[in-house]
Design a protein around this motif. Structure first.
Motif, PDB file in Angstrom:
ATOM      1  N   LYS A  78       0.846  -1.192   0.000  1.00 18.96           N
ATOM      2  CA  LYS A  78       0.000   0.000   0.000  1.00 18.96           C
ATOM      3  C   LYS A  78       0.880   1.241   0.000  1.00 18.96           C
ATOM      4  CE  LYS A  78      -3.968  -2.096   0.620  1.00 18.96           C
ATOM      5  NZ  LYS A  78      -5.026  -2.124  -0.293  1.00 18.96           N
ATOM      6  N   ILE A  79       0.500   2.182  -0.828  1.00 20.89           N
ATOM      7  CA  ILE A  79       1.149   3.476  -0.818  1.00 20.89           C
ATOM      8  C   ILE A  79       0.138   4.429  -0.198  1.00 20.89           C
ATOM      9  CG2 ILE A  79       2.146   5.297  -2.212  1.00 20.89           C
ATOM     10  CD1 ILE A  79       2.907   3.192  -4.249  1.00 20.89           C
ATOM     11  N   LEU A  80       0.398   4.855   1.021  1.00 21.60           N
ATOM     12  CA  LEU A  80      -0.560   5.640   1.775  1.00 21.60           C
ATOM     13  C   LEU A  80      -0.171   7.107   1.759  1.00 21.60           C
ATOM     14  CD1 LEU A  80      -0.829   3.169   4.783  1.00 21.60           C
ATOM     15  CD2 LEU A  80      -2.357   3.349   2.834  1.00 21.60           C
ATOM     16  N   LYS A 103       5.756  15.477   0.416  1.00 17.46           N
ATOM     17  CA  LYS A 103       6.259  16.770  -0.048  1.00 17.46           C
ATOM     18  C   LYS A 103       7.400  16.592  -1.045  1.00 17.46           C
ATOM     19  CE  LYS A 103       7.910  21.275   1.558  1.00 17.46           C
ATOM     20  NZ  LYS A 103       7.915  21.739   0.221  1.00 17.46           N
ATOM     21  N   LEU A 104       8.309  15.661  -0.774  1.00 16.83           N
ATOM     22  CA  LEU A 104       9.400  15.390  -1.716  1.00 16.83           C
ATOM     23  C   LEU A 104       8.860  14.974  -3.086  1.00 16.83           C
ATOM     24  CD1 LEU A 104      11.871  13.380   0.540  1.00 16.83           C
ATOM     25  CD2 LEU A 104      12.319  15.606  -0.505  1.00 16.83           C
ATOM     26  N   TYR A 106      10.245   5.678  -6.484  1.00 19.85           N
ATOM     27  CA  TYR A 106      11.618   6.044  -6.166  1.00 19.85           C
ATOM     28  C   TYR A 106      11.760   6.533  -4.725  1.00 19.85           C
ATOM     29  CZ  TYR A 106      15.927   8.670  -5.881  1.00 19.85           C
ATOM     30  OH  TYR A 106      17.144   9.149  -5.470  1.00 19.85           O
ATOM     31  N   TYR A 107      10.929   7.495  -4.314  1.00 19.99           N
ATOM     32  CA  TYR A 107      11.078   8.064  -2.973  1.00 19.99           C
ATOM     33  C   TYR A 107      10.677   7.086  -1.880  1.00 19.99           C
ATOM     34  CZ  TYR A 107      12.571  12.586  -4.611  1.00 19.99           C
ATOM     35  OH  TYR A 107      13.303  13.599  -5.171  1.00 19.99           O
ATOM     36  N   LEU A 108       9.693   6.231  -2.143  1.00 18.12           N
ATOM     37  CA  LEU A 108       9.349   5.221  -1.136  1.00 18.12           C
ATOM     38  C   LEU A 108      10.445   4.167  -1.021  1.00 18.12           C
ATOM     39  CD1 LEU A 108       5.550   4.906  -1.841  1.00 18.12           C
ATOM     40  CD2 LEU A 108       6.624   5.873   0.192  1.00 18.12           C
ATOM     41  N   TRP A 109      11.049   3.800  -2.133  1.00 17.83           N
ATOM     42  CA  TRP A 109      12.187   2.871  -2.106  1.00 17.83           C
ATOM     43  C   TRP A 109      13.344   3.504  -1.331  1.00 17.83           C
ATOM     44  CZ3 TRP A 109      16.866   4.024  -4.630  1.00 17.83           C
ATOM     45  CH2 TRP A 109      17.809   3.007  -4.609  1.00 17.83           C
ATOM     46  N   LEU A 166      20.131   2.807   7.287  1.00 14.20           N
ATOM     47  CA  LEU A 166      20.725   3.963   7.959  1.00 14.20           C
ATOM     48  C   LEU A 166      19.980   4.360   9.231  1.00 14.20           C
ATOM     49  CD1 LEU A 166      21.326   6.140   4.765  1.00 14.20           C
ATOM     50  CD2 LEU A 166      22.972   4.657   5.941  1.00 14.20           C
ATOM     51  N   GLN A 167      18.875   3.697   9.504  1.00 16.43           N
ATOM     52  CA  GLN A 167      18.025   3.990  10.652  1.00 16.43           C
ATOM     53  C   GLN A 167      17.592   5.463  10.690  1.00 16.43           C
ATOM     54  OE1 GLN A 167      20.929   1.944  11.228  1.00 16.43           O
ATOM     55  NE2 GLN A 167      19.505   0.259  10.906  1.00 16.43           N
ATOM     56  N   VAL A 168      17.331   6.030   9.530  1.00 17.55           N
ATOM     57  CA  VAL A 168      16.801   7.386   9.441  1.00 17.55           C
ATOM     58  C   VAL A 168      15.581   7.358   8.523  1.00 17.55           C
ATOM     59  CG1 VAL A 168      19.014   8.541   9.822  1.00 17.55           C
ATOM     60  CG2 VAL A 168      18.299   8.023   7.498  1.00 17.55           C
ATOM     61  N   GLY A 169      14.662   8.263   8.763  1.00 15.72           N
ATOM     62  CA  GLY A 169      13.477   8.310   7.923  1.00 15.72           C
ATOM     63  C   GLY A 169      12.730   9.614   8.089  1.00 15.72           C
ATOM     64  N   HIS A 170      11.798   9.847   7.211  1.00 15.66           N
ATOM     65  CA  HIS A 170      10.942  11.024   7.235  1.00 15.66           C
ATOM     66  C   HIS A 170       9.551  10.623   7.713  1.00 15.66           C
ATOM     67  CE1 HIS A 170      13.892  12.017   4.035  1.00 15.66           C
ATOM     68  NE2 HIS A 170      13.775  13.241   4.516  1.00 15.66           N
ATOM     69  N   GLU A 171       8.791  11.614   8.136  1.00 16.23           N
ATOM     70  CA  GLU A 171       7.369  11.398   8.350  1.00 16.23           C
ATOM     71  C   GLU A 171       6.732  11.205   6.976  1.00 16.23           C
ATOM     72  OE1 GLU A 171       5.641  11.281  11.257  1.00 16.23           O
ATOM     73  OE2 GLU A 171       7.564  11.386  12.280  1.00 16.23           O
ATOM     74  N   SER A 172       5.556  10.604   6.928  1.00 17.10           N
ATOM     75  CA  SER A 172       4.914  10.381   5.628  1.00 17.10           C
ATOM     76  C   SER A 172       4.646  11.695   4.910  1.00 17.10           C
ATOM     77  CB  SER A 172       3.621   9.585   5.791  1.00 17.10           C
ATOM     78  OG  SER A 172       2.692  10.311   6.557  1.00 17.10           O
TER      79      SER A 172
END
Length: 113
Positions: free
Chosen positions: A5-7, A76-77, A53-56, A65-71
Motif C-alpha cells: 500500500k502506498i498511503l 512533499k518530496l 523512487y522516494y518510497l524505495w 541507515l536507521q533514518v526516515g521522514h514522516e509520511s
C-alpha cells in the motif's frame, strides 16, 4: 509502512486517483490506460515513478541507515519533484484541461506555446 500500500493521500489526490492505491493495480492500470500524451496522463506517470523512487529510498534509509521522514515529508518530496519536473516543460498546448492541471499543480502558464 505496508509493503503493498502506498498511503500518500496528497499524492493520490494530485495524481487523479479516486480509490485505494495499490502499487500493483496502479502499475497495471498505467500500462493499460497510460498511453496518452496529455499532461494529466504524463503527470500520473511521473507521480507513479517518483512515488516508487522516494518510497524505495525511504525504505532503504530506514532499514540501512536507521533514518526516515514522516509520511508528510515523503509526500512533499514527491510533489515538489513532480511539480519541478512539469514546470520545466515547454511548448505544451493551451487546452482547458491543461490549464486546469496547471492550476491544480500551481505550475506557471509559461510552459504553453
Amino acid at each position: 509502512m505496508p509493503s503493498q500500500k502506498i498511503l500518500l493521500p496528497k499524492v493520490k489526490k494530485r495524481c487523479y486517483i479516486a480509490h485505494a492505491w495499490n502499487l500493483n493495480s496502479k502499475a497495471q492500470w498505467g500500462s493499460l490506460y497510460g498511453n496518452g500524451v496529455s499532461m494529466r496522463v504524463t503527470l500520473f506517470k511521473v507521480c507513479l515513478t517518483a512515488s516508487v523512487y522516494y518510497l524505495w529510498k525511504e525504505r532503504n534509509g530506514r532499514i540501512f541507515l536507521q533514518v526516515g521522514h514522516e509520511s508528510t515529508g515523503v509526500e512533499k518530496l514527491i510533489l515538489d519533484e513532480v511539480k519541478s519536473y512539469a514546470s520545466s516543460w515547454k511548448h505544451e498546448l493551451k487546452t482547458p484541461d491543461n490549464l486546469r492541471v496547471c492550476c491544480e499543480w500551481r505550475i506557471s502558464d509559461s510552459i504553453f506555446l
